[in-house]
Write a protein that holds these residues in place. Structure first.
Motif, PDB file in Angstrom:
ATOM      1  N   HIS A 155       1.271  -1.347  -0.175  1.00  0.00           N
ATOM      2  CA  HIS A 155      -0.039   0.255   0.123  1.00  0.00           C
ATOM      3  C   HIS A 155       0.628   1.309   0.378  1.00  0.00           C
ATOM      4  O   HIS A 155       0.256   1.971  -0.312  1.00  0.00           O
ATOM      5  CB  HIS A 155      -0.728  -0.311   0.722  1.00  0.00           C
ATOM      6  CG  HIS A 155      -1.514   0.939   1.430  1.00  0.00           C
ATOM      7  ND1 HIS A 155      -2.564   1.766   0.602  1.00  0.00           N
ATOM      8  CD2 HIS A 155      -1.396   2.408   2.684  1.00  0.00           C
ATOM      9  CE1 HIS A 155      -3.481   3.137   1.474  1.00  0.00           C
ATOM     10  NE2 HIS A 155      -1.914   3.343   2.379  1.00  0.00           N
ATOM     11  N   HIS A 156       1.810   1.205   0.382  1.00  0.00           N
ATOM     12  CA  HIS A 156       2.694   2.361   0.896  1.00  0.00           C
ATOM     13  C   HIS A 156       3.865   2.487  -0.341  1.00  0.00           C
ATOM     14  O   HIS A 156       4.686   3.467  -0.236  1.00  0.00           O
ATOM     15  CB  HIS A 156       3.680   1.467   2.274  1.00  0.00           C
ATOM     16  CG  HIS A 156       2.977   1.842   3.284  1.00  0.00           C
ATOM     17  ND1 HIS A 156       1.706   3.266   3.580  1.00  0.00           N
ATOM     18  CD2 HIS A 156       2.923   1.193   4.293  1.00  0.00           C
ATOM     19  CE1 HIS A 156       1.509   2.586   4.902  1.00  0.00           C
ATOM     20  NE2 HIS A 156       2.015   1.701   5.137  1.00  0.00           N
ATOM     21  N   ILE A 157       3.963   2.427  -1.773  1.00  0.00           N
ATOM     22  CA  ILE A 157       4.950   2.130  -2.735  1.00  0.00           C
ATOM     23  C   ILE A 157       5.291   3.462  -3.424  1.00  0.00           C
ATOM     24  O   ILE A 157       6.428   3.483  -3.691  1.00  0.00           O
ATOM     25  CB  ILE A 157       4.737   1.164  -3.757  1.00  0.00           C
ATOM     26  CG1 ILE A 157       5.787   1.136  -4.661  1.00  0.00           C
ATOM     27  CG2 ILE A 157       3.509   1.254  -4.276  1.00  0.00           C
ATOM     28  CD1 ILE A 157       6.945   0.270  -4.089  1.00  0.00           C
ATOM     29  N   ARG A 158       3.751   3.745  -3.157  1.00  0.00           N
ATOM     30  CA  ARG A 158       4.073   5.504  -4.415  1.00  0.00           C
ATOM     31  C   ARG A 158       4.789   6.739  -3.041  1.00  0.00           C
ATOM     32  O   ARG A 158       5.848   6.854  -3.308  1.00  0.00           O
ATOM     33  CB  ARG A 158       3.199   5.754  -4.285  1.00  0.00           C
ATOM     34  CG  ARG A 158       2.047   5.502  -5.087  1.00  0.00           C
ATOM     35  CD  ARG A 158       0.757   5.668  -5.432  1.00  0.00           C
ATOM     36  NE  ARG A 158       0.530   7.199  -5.613  1.00  0.00           N
ATOM     37  CZ  ARG A 158      -0.565   8.270  -5.372  1.00  0.00           C
ATOM     38  NH1 ARG A 158      -1.520   7.728  -5.276  1.00  0.00           N
ATOM     39  NH2 ARG A 158      -0.471   9.321  -6.192  1.00  0.00           N
ATOM     40  N   ARG A 159       4.944   5.778  -1.889  1.00  0.00           N
ATOM     41  CA  ARG A 159       5.363   7.475  -0.343  1.00  0.00           C
ATOM     42  C   ARG A 159       6.981   7.140  -0.918  1.00  0.00           C
ATOM     43  O   ARG A 159       7.699   7.393  -0.810  1.00  0.00           O
ATOM     44  CB  ARG A 159       4.546   7.249   0.704  1.00  0.00           C
ATOM     45  CG  ARG A 159       5.693   7.868   1.464  1.00  0.00           C
ATOM     46  CD  ARG A 159       4.682   7.580   3.276  1.00  0.00           C
ATOM     47  NE  ARG A 159       4.258   5.870   3.924  1.00  0.00           N
ATOM     48  CZ  ARG A 159       3.556   6.280   4.490  1.00  0.00           C
ATOM     49  NH1 ARG A 159       3.344   6.997   5.304  1.00  0.00           N
ATOM     50  NH2 ARG A 159       3.139   5.356   4.596  1.00  0.00           N
ATOM     51  N   CYS A 160       7.094   5.383  -0.400  1.00  0.00           N
ATOM     52  CA  CYS A 160       8.207   4.871  -0.242  1.00  0.00           C
ATOM     53  C   CYS A 160       9.421   5.174  -1.564  1.00  0.00           C
ATOM     54  O   CYS A 160      10.470   5.940  -1.518  1.00  0.00           O
ATOM     55  CB  CYS A 160       8.091   2.900  -0.597  1.00  0.00           C
ATOM     56  SG  CYS A 160       8.034   2.754   1.529  1.00  0.00           S
ATOM     57  N   LYS A 161       8.625   5.158  -2.900  1.00  0.00           N
ATOM     58  CA  LYS A 161       9.236   6.229  -3.962  1.00  0.00           C
ATOM     59  C   LYS A 161       9.749   7.233  -4.231  1.00  0.00           C
ATOM     60  O   LYS A 161      10.626   7.470  -4.380  1.00  0.00           O
ATOM     61  CB  LYS A 161       8.478   4.963  -5.601  1.00  0.00           C
ATOM     62  CG  LYS A 161       8.123   3.574  -5.593  1.00  0.00           C
ATOM     63  CD  LYS A 161       7.696   3.474  -6.550  1.00  0.00           C
ATOM     64  CE  LYS A 161       7.723   3.980  -7.975  1.00  0.00           C
ATOM     65  NZ  LYS A 161       6.827   3.837  -9.733  1.00  0.00           N
ATOM     66  N   ALA A 162       8.912   7.736  -3.182  1.00  0.00           N
ATOM     67  CA  ALA A 162       8.733   9.418  -3.698  1.00  0.00           C
ATOM     68  C   ALA A 162      10.172  10.019  -2.520  1.00  0.00           C
ATOM     69  O   ALA A 162      10.901  10.180  -2.693  1.00  0.00           O
ATOM     70  CB  ALA A 162       7.706   9.812  -3.361  1.00  0.00           C
ATOM     71  N   MET A 163      10.081   9.238  -1.418  1.00  0.00           N
ATOM     72  CA  MET A 163      10.924   9.581  -0.388  1.00  0.00           C
ATOM     73  C   MET A 163      12.497   8.591  -0.123  1.00  0.00           C
ATOM     74  O   MET A 163      13.048   9.516  -0.366  1.00  0.00           O
ATOM     75  CB  MET A 163       9.932   8.778   1.180  1.00  0.00           C
ATOM     76  CG  MET A 163       8.562  10.511   1.062  1.00  0.00           C
ATOM     77  SD  MET A 163       8.167   9.701   2.916  1.00  0.00           S
ATOM     78  CE  MET A 163       9.430   9.787   4.058  1.00  0.00           C
ATOM     79  N   PHE A 164      12.156   7.434  -0.744  1.00  0.00           N
ATOM     80  CA  PHE A 164      12.992   6.969  -0.303  1.00  0.00           C
ATOM     81  C   PHE A 164      14.018   5.619  -1.882  1.00  0.00           C
ATOM     82  O   PHE A 164      15.111   5.318  -1.730  1.00  0.00           O
ATOM     83  CB  PHE A 164      13.349   5.338   0.215  1.00  0.00           C
ATOM     84  CG  PHE A 164      12.561   6.074   1.386  1.00  0.00           C
ATOM     85  CD1 PHE A 164      13.360   7.114   2.283  1.00  0.00           C
ATOM     86  CD2 PHE A 164      11.339   5.182   1.986  1.00  0.00           C
ATOM     87  CE1 PHE A 164      13.240   7.230   3.501  1.00  0.00           C
ATOM     88  CE2 PHE A 164      10.967   6.036   3.401  1.00  0.00           C
ATOM     89  CZ  PHE A 164      11.709   7.139   3.787  1.00  0.00           C
TER      90      PHE A 164
END
Length: 65
Positions: A30-39
């Motif tokens: 579920h968090h892939i978009r955030r992890c791609k953007a941040m990390f």
């Protein structure tokens, strides 16, 4: 009480619970978009940088859970 049982993500070789459940990758989270953007993570990674892992499977339409 529910008959649904969740398998715990615990591996004694991985006490921090950083590895994703077997057969899954970051792209299934579920968090892939955030992890791609941040990390800068990619969908194919199988190791979570959050400790413990915050992997939440993506809900797919029509899936029975």
């Amino acid at each position: 009480m529910s008959d649904n049982t969740k398998v715990l993500n615990y591996d004694p070789a991985d006490p921090e619970k950083m590895r994703l459940p077997s057969g899954t990758a970051c792209g299934n989270c579920h968090h892939i978009r955030r992890c791609k953007a941040m990390f800068g993570h990619t969908e194919t990674e199988t190791y979570c940088d959050w400790s413990p892992s915050r992997f939440i499977p993506v809900k797919t339409e029509g899936a029975v859970q």
